[in-house]
Design a protein around this motif. Structure first.
Motif, PDB file in Angstrom:
ATOM      1  N   PRO A 184       3.576  -3.206  -4.560  1.00  0.00           N
ATOM      2  CA  PRO A 184       2.331  -3.737  -3.989  1.00  0.00           C
ATOM      3  C   PRO A 184       1.713  -4.788  -4.900  1.00  0.00           C
ATOM      4  CG  PRO A 184       1.973  -1.554  -4.891  1.00  0.00           C
ATOM      5  CD  PRO A 184       3.446  -1.816  -4.977  1.00  0.00           C
ATOM      6  N   GLU A 185       0.949  -5.697  -4.288  1.00  0.00           N
ATOM      7  CA  GLU A 185       0.301  -6.761  -5.047  1.00  0.00           C
ATOM      8  C   GLU A 185      -1.105  -6.331  -5.454  1.00  0.00           C
ATOM      9  OE1 GLU A 185       0.311 -10.454  -2.942  1.00  0.00           O
ATOM     10  OE2 GLU A 185       2.441 -10.284  -2.453  1.00  0.00           O
ATOM     11  N   LEU A 186      -1.574  -6.892  -6.564  1.00  0.00           N
ATOM     12  CA  LEU A 186      -2.942  -6.646  -7.003  1.00  0.00           C
ATOM     13  C   LEU A 186      -3.875  -7.395  -6.060  1.00  0.00           C
ATOM     14  CD1 LEU A 186      -4.822  -5.437  -9.167  1.00  0.00           C
ATOM     15  CD2 LEU A 186      -4.589  -7.579 -10.425  1.00  0.00           C
ATOM     16  N   PRO A 187      -4.816  -6.679  -5.418  1.00  0.00           N
ATOM     17  CA  PRO A 187      -5.727  -7.370  -4.501  1.00  0.00           C
ATOM     18  C   PRO A 187      -6.795  -8.150  -5.259  1.00  0.00           C
ATOM     19  CG  PRO A 187      -6.314  -5.054  -4.653  1.00  0.00           C
ATOM     20  CD  PRO A 187      -5.058  -5.242  -5.475  1.00  0.00           C
ATOM     21  N   SER A 219       2.651   4.619   9.505  1.00  0.00           N
ATOM     22  CA  SER A 219       2.438   4.837   8.071  1.00  0.00           C
ATOM     23  C   SER A 219       1.053   5.411   7.823  1.00  0.00           C
ATOM     24  CB  SER A 219       2.577   3.521   7.305  1.00  0.00           C
ATOM     25  OG  SER A 219       3.873   2.993   7.476  1.00  0.00           O
ATOM     26  N   ASN A 220       0.982   6.340   6.885  1.00  0.00           N
ATOM     27  CA  ASN A 220      -0.284   6.943   6.463  1.00  0.00           C
ATOM     28  C   ASN A 220      -0.347   6.957   4.946  1.00  0.00           C
ATOM     29  OD1 ASN A 220      -1.584   7.827   8.963  1.00  0.00           O
ATOM     30  ND2 ASN A 220       0.203   9.143   9.171  1.00  0.00           N
ATOM     31  N   LEU A 221      -1.482   6.521   4.427  1.00  0.00           N
ATOM     32  CA  LEU A 221      -1.718   6.523   2.983  1.00  0.00           C
ATOM     33  C   LEU A 221      -3.107   7.099   2.746  1.00  0.00           C
ATOM     34  CD1 LEU A 221      -1.150   5.700   0.027  1.00  0.00           C
ATOM     35  CD2 LEU A 221      -1.919   3.398   0.626  1.00  0.00           C
ATOM     36  N   VAL A 222      -3.195   8.108   1.888  1.00  0.00           N
ATOM     37  CA  VAL A 222      -4.476   8.731   1.558  1.00  0.00           C
ATOM     38  C   VAL A 222      -4.564   8.858   0.044  1.00  0.00           C
ATOM     39  CG1 VAL A 222      -5.973  10.753   1.815  1.00  0.00           C
ATOM     40  CG2 VAL A 222      -4.502  10.043   3.715  1.00  0.00           C
ATOM     41  N   ILE A 223      -5.649   8.312  -0.523  1.00  0.00           N
ATOM     42  CA  ILE A 223      -5.927   8.449  -1.955  1.00  0.00           C
ATOM     43  C   ILE A 223      -7.361   8.931  -2.094  1.00  0.00           C
ATOM     44  CG2 ILE A 223      -6.197   7.242  -4.162  1.00  0.00           C
ATOM     45  CD1 ILE A 223      -4.036   5.274  -3.251  1.00  0.00           C
ATOM     46  N   SER A 224      -7.545  10.001  -2.841  1.00  0.00           N
ATOM     47  CA  SER A 224      -8.888  10.494  -3.144  1.00  0.00           C
ATOM     48  C   SER A 224      -9.265  10.062  -4.550  1.00  0.00           C
ATOM     49  CB  SER A 224      -8.943  12.020  -3.069  1.00  0.00           C
ATOM     50  OG  SER A 224      -8.886  12.431  -1.723  1.00  0.00           O
ATOM     51  N   VAL A 225     -10.553   9.749  -4.718  1.00  0.00           N
ATOM     52  CA  VAL A 225     -11.063   9.346  -6.023  1.00  0.00           C
ATOM     53  C   VAL A 225     -12.115  10.364  -6.441  1.00  0.00           C
ATOM     54  CG1 VAL A 225     -12.296   7.561  -7.310  1.00  0.00           C
ATOM     55  CG2 VAL A 225     -10.650   6.906  -5.549  1.00  0.00           C
ATOM     56  N   MET A 226     -11.963  10.866  -7.648  1.00  0.00           N
ATOM     57  CA  MET A 226     -12.954  11.745  -8.243  1.00  0.00           C
ATOM     58  C   MET A 226     -13.371  11.155  -9.576  1.00  0.00           C
ATOM     59  SD  MET A 226     -11.511  15.159  -6.673  1.00  0.00           S
ATOM     60  CE  MET A 226      -9.974  14.434  -6.535  1.00  0.00           C
ATOM     61  N   ALA A 227     -14.661  10.962  -9.735  1.00  0.00           N
ATOM     62  CA  ALA A 227     -15.170  10.400 -10.984  1.00  0.00           C
ATOM     63  C   ALA A 227     -16.202  11.370 -11.565  1.00  0.00           C
ATOM     64  CB  ALA A 227     -15.791   9.035 -10.737  1.00  0.00           C
ATOM     65  N   PHE A 228     -16.230  11.455 -12.891  1.00  0.00           N
ATOM     66  CA  PHE A 228     -17.141  12.348 -13.603  1.00  0.00           C
ATOM     67  C   PHE A 228     -17.851  11.556 -14.687  1.00  0.00           C
ATOM     68  CE2 PHE A 228     -13.347  14.570 -12.229  1.00  0.00           C
ATOM     69  CZ  PHE A 228     -13.855  15.649 -11.521  1.00  0.00           C
ATOM     70  N   ASN A 255       4.003  -1.834   1.299  1.00  0.00           N
ATOM     71  CA  ASN A 255       3.356  -2.569   0.207  1.00  0.00           C
ATOM     72  C   ASN A 255       2.022  -3.166   0.653  1.00  0.00           C
ATOM     73  OD1 ASN A 255       5.218  -2.084  -1.873  1.00  0.00           O
ATOM     74  ND2 ASN A 255       6.568  -3.673  -1.104  1.00  0.00           N
ATOM     75  N   LYS A 256       1.983  -3.708   1.879  1.00  0.00           N
ATOM     76  CA  LYS A 256       0.732  -4.261   2.403  1.00  0.00           C
ATOM     77  C   LYS A 256      -0.318  -3.164   2.554  1.00  0.00           C
ATOM     78  CE  LYS A 256       2.504  -8.221   4.989  1.00  0.00           C
ATOM     79  NZ  LYS A 256       2.737  -8.775   6.348  1.00  0.00           N
ATOM     80  N   LEU A 257       0.103  -1.988   2.997  1.00  0.00           N
ATOM     81  CA  LEU A 257      -0.815  -0.864   3.176  1.00  0.00           C
ATOM     82  C   LEU A 257      -1.394  -0.415   1.835  1.00  0.00           C
ATOM     83  CD1 LEU A 257      -1.670   0.722   5.742  1.00  0.00           C
ATOM     84  CD2 LEU A 257      -0.032   2.470   5.052  1.00  0.00           C
ATOM     85  N   ILE A 258      -0.559  -0.323   0.805  1.00  0.00           N
ATOM     86  CA  ILE A 258      -1.023   0.082  -0.532  1.00  0.00           C
ATOM     87  C   ILE A 258      -1.974  -0.974  -1.094  1.00  0.00           C
ATOM     88  CG2 ILE A 258      -0.315   0.527  -2.915  1.00  0.00           C
ATOM     89  CD1 ILE A 258       2.327   1.677  -1.719  1.00  0.00           C
ATOM     90  N   THR A 259      -1.649  -2.252  -0.922  1.00  0.00           N
ATOM     91  CA  THR A 259      -2.523  -3.326  -1.405  1.00  0.00           C
ATOM     92  C   THR A 259      -3.875  -3.274  -0.701  1.00  0.00           C
ATOM     93  OG1 THR A 259      -0.628  -4.727  -1.948  1.00  0.00           O
ATOM     94  CG2 THR A 259      -2.746  -5.832  -1.638  1.00  0.00           C
ATOM     95  N   LYS A 260      -3.867  -3.050   0.612  1.00  0.00           N
ATOM     96  CA  LYS A 260      -5.116  -2.985   1.383  1.00  0.00           C
ATOM     97  C   LYS A 260      -5.987  -1.829   0.912  1.00  0.00           C
ATOM     98  CE  LYS A 260      -6.952  -2.003   5.992  1.00  0.00           C
ATOM     99  NZ  LYS A 260      -7.923  -1.087   5.429  1.00  0.00           N
ATOM    100  N   SER A 320      -5.861  -0.234  -1.950  1.00  0.00           N
ATOM    101  CA  SER A 320      -6.288  -0.506  -3.326  1.00  0.00           C
ATOM    102  C   SER A 320      -7.492  -1.436  -3.339  1.00  0.00           C
ATOM    103  CB  SER A 320      -5.151  -1.122  -4.135  1.00  0.00           C
ATOM    104  OG  SER A 320      -4.069  -0.235  -4.208  1.00  0.00           O
ATOM    105  N   ALA A 321      -7.495  -2.440  -2.464  1.00  0.00           N
ATOM    106  CA  ALA A 321      -8.639  -3.354  -2.364  1.00  0.00           C
ATOM    107  C   ALA A 321      -9.890  -2.607  -1.932  1.00  0.00           C
ATOM    108  CB  ALA A 321      -8.332  -4.483  -1.384  1.00  0.00           C
ATOM    109  N   ASP A 322      -9.736  -1.676  -0.973  1.00  0.00           N
ATOM    110  CA  ASP A 322     -10.880  -0.871  -0.528  1.00  0.00           C
ATOM    111  C   ASP A 322     -11.465  -0.059  -1.682  1.00  0.00           C
ATOM    112  OD1 ASP A 322     -10.411  -1.857   2.020  1.00  0.00           O
ATOM    113  OD2 ASP A 322      -9.526   0.009   2.781  1.00  0.00           O
ATOM    114  N   ILE A 323     -10.608   0.512  -2.502  1.00  0.00           N
ATOM    115  CA  ILE A 323     -11.067   1.332  -3.636  1.00  0.00           C
ATOM    116  C   ILE A 323     -11.699   0.447  -4.707  1.00  0.00           C
ATOM    117  CG2 ILE A 323     -10.310   2.815  -5.539  1.00  0.00           C
ATOM    118  CD1 ILE A 323      -8.074   3.834  -3.607  1.00  0.00           C
ATOM    119  N   LEU A 324     -10.985  -0.598  -5.099  1.00  0.00           N
ATOM    120  CA  LEU A 324     -11.427  -1.434  -6.222  1.00  0.00           C
ATOM    121  C   LEU A 324     -12.666  -2.265  -5.912  1.00  0.00           C
ATOM    122  CD1 LEU A 324      -7.894  -2.565  -7.403  1.00  0.00           C
ATOM    123  CD2 LEU A 324      -9.446  -1.027  -8.632  1.00  0.00           C
TER     124      LEU A 324
END
Length: 192
Positions: A28-31, A123-132, A170-175, A177-181
């Motif tokens: 994947p590309e860096l968004p 395709s399905n991609l799920v990433i959870s973010v937990m911050a402390f 790769n496009k899905l992961i980049t997309k 990642s952009a949402d998270i970042l």
């Protein structure tokens, strides 16, 4: 020497199967990421909580599903991508920070259904973010949690080829990642 049509068809079909790779190469590309922090130190970790290692499941009528693994661990690739993105956003990544971010890869799967006249890949991609955060290094702990999801569908004639599936994943992961970042809620939590 006379070659019959069925023999020629079988040879071409076998040659096509033999050239099919046995893994999917993710890259994947860096968004695009906006700078939001100036030197804020955060520690970062990524865990893969998926129950299986394969990332593509090819289903054909009347046959057992064919499972395709990634060329490299997706956890490491996603961590590297998010680390680069957070650095580009102005964060410093370091251990021992009062602020930590954990990315959990919950799902990364493309289900391909092949039929007589074509294929459909979902395709399905799920990433959870937990911050402390521990403000001032004290005992009080603040917590942030959010789940990010991306879905994609791809249809085409004949069988799905790996290059098309790789590009779509790769496009899905980049997309995602952009949402998270570029999530202002996450950055607000990390920089306060």
């Amino acid at each position: 020497m006379k070659v019959t049509l069925p023999a020629l068809f079988a040879a071409v079909l076998l040659a096509g199967c033999a050239s099919q790779p046995s893994y999917i190469a993710l890259s994947p590309e860096l968004p695009a990421v906006s700078p939001v922090a100036v030197g804020q130190v955060v520690s970062l970790s990524t865990v893969d909580t998926r129950k299986a290692n394969f990332i593509v499941r090819i289903n054909e009528d009347g046959k057992a599903a064919r499972l395709v693994a990634p060329g490299e661990p997706p956890r490491a690739q996603i961590e590297d991508l998010l680390r680069q993105g957070l650095t580009k956003a102005g964060y410093q990544i370091g251990a021992g920070s009062d602020t930590s971010v954990e990315f959990q890869l919950e799902q990364l799967l493309t289900d391909v259904n092949e039929g007589t006249f074509g294929f459909e890949a979902n395709s399905n991609l799920v990433i959870s973010v937990m911050a402390f955060r521990r403000p001032g290094g004290g005992n009080e702990q603040q917590y942030f949690s959010k789940r990010y999801t991306a879905r994609g569908t791809l249809k085409g004639p004949f069988s799905a080829d790996f290059a098309t599936l790789e590009l779509d994943m790769n496009k899905l992961i980049t997309k995602l990642s952009a949402d998270i970042l570029n999530d202002s809620e996450l950055h607000q939590f990390l920089t306060r």
